[in-house]
Design a protein around this motif. Structure first.
Motif, PDB file in Angstrom:
ATOM      1  N   LEU A 215      32.764  17.809  43.986  1.00 21.77           N
ATOM      2  CA  LEU A 215      33.436  18.635  43.279  1.00 21.77           C
ATOM      3  C   LEU A 215      33.351  20.195  42.811  1.00 21.77           C
ATOM      4  N   GLU A 216      31.605  19.810  42.095  1.00 23.79           N
ATOM      5  CA  GLU A 216      31.406  20.985  41.564  1.00 23.79           C
ATOM      6  C   GLU A 216      32.054  22.377  42.671  1.00 23.79           C
TER       7      GLU A 216
ATOM      8  N   GLN B 232      33.258  22.866  44.836  1.00 26.54           N
ATOM      9  CA  GLN B 232      34.938  23.394  45.031  1.00 26.54           C
ATOM     10  C   GLN B 232      35.576  24.384  44.063  1.00 26.54           C
ATOM     11  N   GLU B 233      34.725  24.078  43.058  1.00 32.21           N
ATOM     12  CA  GLU B 233      35.537  24.112  41.338  1.00 32.21           C
ATOM     13  C   GLU B 233      35.123  25.930  41.533  1.00 32.21           C
TER      14      GLU B 233
ATOM     15  N   THR C 171      34.941  27.434  43.600  1.00 33.63           N
ATOM     16  CA  THR C 171      35.213  28.847  44.551  1.00 33.63           C
ATOM     17  C   THR C 171      36.448  28.488  44.153  1.00 33.63           C
ATOM     18  N   HIS C 172      37.212  27.972  43.309  1.00 29.16           N
ATOM     19  CA  HIS C 172      38.858  28.372  42.718  1.00 29.16           C
ATOM     20  C   HIS C 172      38.770  29.682  41.848  1.00 29.16           C
ATOM     21  N   THR C 173      40.270  30.118  42.795  1.00 28.69           N
ATOM     22  CA  THR C 173      41.006  31.505  41.925  1.00 28.69           C
ATOM     23  C   THR C 173      40.643  31.128  40.851  1.00 28.69           C
TER      24      THR C 173
END
Lengths: 295, 287
Positions: free
Chosen positions: A215-216, A218-219, A221-223
């Motif tokens: 999850l980290e 992914q976070e 690379t978030h917009t």
């Protein structure tokens, strides 16, 4: 009232009705000395092909891949038939113009997979009436990092520009003629010269997204939050315009966004009844003032 | 529901993590709720509820019947949900059976209470006409017209509105009439009573995506969920029912946390619904 079902209270209903009536009288004045008499009312089922997308060559459209077939992709584009994007009509990831080999055919999935959102241009019609698409320039291609909206196709008028890069918001807006609108984070058009790096990066990126990332990761690379707010504001503006049945063009969308930010509205309040009425009123005002300037 | 590309899924998950969903809502915001009552004139009570693109209709029909011998002073209530094929091609034919059954069971659990009648949304003794001999059977039907996520909450709201809209005819049974055969029940007085719906709970569904919970998920957001917990809570902030969906397992502490969040959200939803239902009833009386 065209089946707009929002919980409007009495005053809001009256205001909306006034605004819509004003718009109707304005549009009938525009057609010069013609008078229309309603002779007969024919009930039309709106879900039929009466108001479907009517494609023309050169239209920019946004579609979703539904099948990866030999040497082509099949896309769903809000039309009665699916459109076909040939492998030969698509720029290869390395950008070189060459004959497509069997290896290219096997690697089609690395370019577009099922359910991917793709932007392309109408090249022509096949003999059975289905569309042929092309995505030769760097502007076209897979769309990620954003959201896809669907509006009735007749609300999109053909203009010179359908790609809009809104610099002050950092947002890419693609108004597809088929009623699919893409609002997403701005992505730089890939440079043809930088070949090896691109191939490596795209491989890394695709393997990353396929494996289960923590999850980290992914976070990270978030917009970014601000771009996301702009994306949501623009998307909501398009939703309101679609509910009211107004033509969706860049000017109208931008005006709606300015209106909402000038009123300091929360983004989700843009979908409420009050803002809907305000948009109708401001559009009526805008058109009546431009009609006065002309006449 | 076609499915979302990896980029779109990433965008949705990112939005939920950053507390800004695709339509600008925060994680605990509901979509605008639109309530209309009296949409089915032939039914004794009906309501339509729209939450964004989700549209559901609930109707209440009353029939004269014999009460259950184990509960002579109460009427019987049955609840069933079906999905219209207009909601989508996946609901054509028998496609909607599984979803309908799941929704029916969840709603029955939340609203009808246990076998002894305890914990029901409203007191079925208001449906009794003659103790032990005659009562009203209430058939509550839910119909999903358009599905864009959060069907359970919308159905719960629609049933609450339909029950508030229900007018129970006042039945005059002539004195001394024999009730063992079909009695001559006099319904001509056209008087009606209402059902006390102050105890009807609202259903709040919390959908877990990643590490966060959202309320009122659209079907796109629901496709990204790992699990969902639906809690039905009444005005006194007491839990009347609990359902968990989704394949992922949940730590007990997370379930307790979700219940407390749902309880907090339910107050807002209850007030909003009550005011919308009152407005809809007032509208209906005007027209």
């Amino acid at each position: 009232m065209r089946g707009i079902q929002l919980s409007l209270n009495q005053t809001q209903r009256l205001r909306l009705q006034t605004a819509l009536e004003l718009l109707e009288t304005l549009s009938s004045k525009a057609s010069l000395n013609a008078s229309v008499t309603v002779a007969d009312n024919i009930p039309v089922n709106y879900e039929d092909g009466v108001l479907k997308y009517k494609p023309e060559i050169g239209d920019i459209i946004v579609g979703r891949v539904i099948e990866v077939a030999p040497k082509r992709w099949r896309l769903e584009i809000n039309f009665i038939q699916d459109a076909v994007l040939m492998l030969s009509s698509m720029t290869l990831p390395d950008g070189i113009q060459r004959r497509r080999t069997a290896v290219d055919e096997l690697n089609m999935r690395s370019i577009f997979e099922e359910i991917d959102v793709v932007c392309a241009e109408v090249r022509g019609f096949q003999h059975d009436g289905s569309l042929h698409l092309q995505a030769r320039s760097q502007k076209y291609g897979k769309l990620e990092r954003g959201q896809l909206l669907t509006i009735p196709p007749y609300l999109v008028k053909r203009r010179k520009q359908h790609f809009h890069h809104l610099e002050q918001y950092g947002v890419d807006l693609i108004i597809g003629c088929n009623g699919f609108i893409w609002v997403g984070e701005h992505v730089e058009a890939k440079d043809d010269m930088v070949v090896d790096d691109q191939v490596n990066k795209s491989e890394q990126h695709s393997s990353k997204s396929r494996n289960w990332t923590s999850l980290e990761e992914q976070e990270q690379t978030h917009t970014p939050a601000e771009t996301r707010q702009n994306i949501c504001r623009i998307a909501n503006a398009i939703r309101v315009l679609s509910t009211l049945g107004f033509n969706v063009t860049l000017d109208v969308i931008m005006e709606t966004v300015y209106l909402s930010s000038s009123l300091n509205l929360e983004i989700h309040e843009m979908l409420g009844a009050e803002f809907c009425v305000l948009v109708a009123e401001s559009e009526a005002e805008r058109r009546s003032s431009s009609a006065k300037r002309k006449g | 529901m076609v499915g979302l590309s990896a980029g779109e899924k990433h965008f949705i998950q990112g939005g939920i993590a950053q507390d800004l969903r695709a339509d600008g809502r925060k994680r605990l915001n509901y979509r605008p709720i639109y309530v209309e009552t009296g949409v089915i004139p032939q039914a004794d009570g009906s309501a339509k509820v729209k939450m964004g693109a989700t549209e559901v209709i609930a109707s209440v029909k009353l029939d004269l019947a014999r009460p259950n011998p184990s509960q002579p002073g109460k009427g019987k209530v049955s609840l069933f949900v079906s999905c219209s094929a207009t909601a989508g091609p996946m609901f054509e034919g028998r496609g909607s059976e599984e979803l309908s059954a799941e929704l029916s069971v969840a709603l029955q659990r939340c609203l009808l209470g246990g076998k002894s009648g305890a914990g029901a949304a409203f007191d079925p003794s208001c449906l009794s006409i003659v103790d032990g001999k005659l009562c009203w059977d209430a058939y509550i039907d839910g119909l999903v017209v358009s599905a864009d996520g959060n069907l359970l909450d919308a159905l719960g709201a629609a049933i609450k509105a339909a029950l508030t809209n229900t007018r129970v005819p006042v039945a005059n049974v002539p004195a001394g009439a024999s009730l063992d055969e079909d009695p001559d029940v006099d319904l001509s007085s056209q008087e009606t009573t209402r059902i006390d719906t102050s105890g009807v709970p609202v259903i709040v569904t919390l959908t877990k995506v990643g590490r966060h919970y959202i309320v009122d998920a659209t079907s796109e957001e629901e496709s990204q969920m790992s699990s969902a917990v639906s809690v039905s809570i009444n005005k006194e902030r007491r839990i009347c029912g609990l359902t968990k969906r989704g394949g992922a397992g949940l730590d007990p502490s997370i379930i307790l946390d979700m219940i407390s969040v749902a309880s907090h959200v339910s107050e807002q939803l209850m007030n909003k619904l009550d005011s919308e239902i009152a407005a809809a009833e007032a509208d209906e009386q005007d027209t």
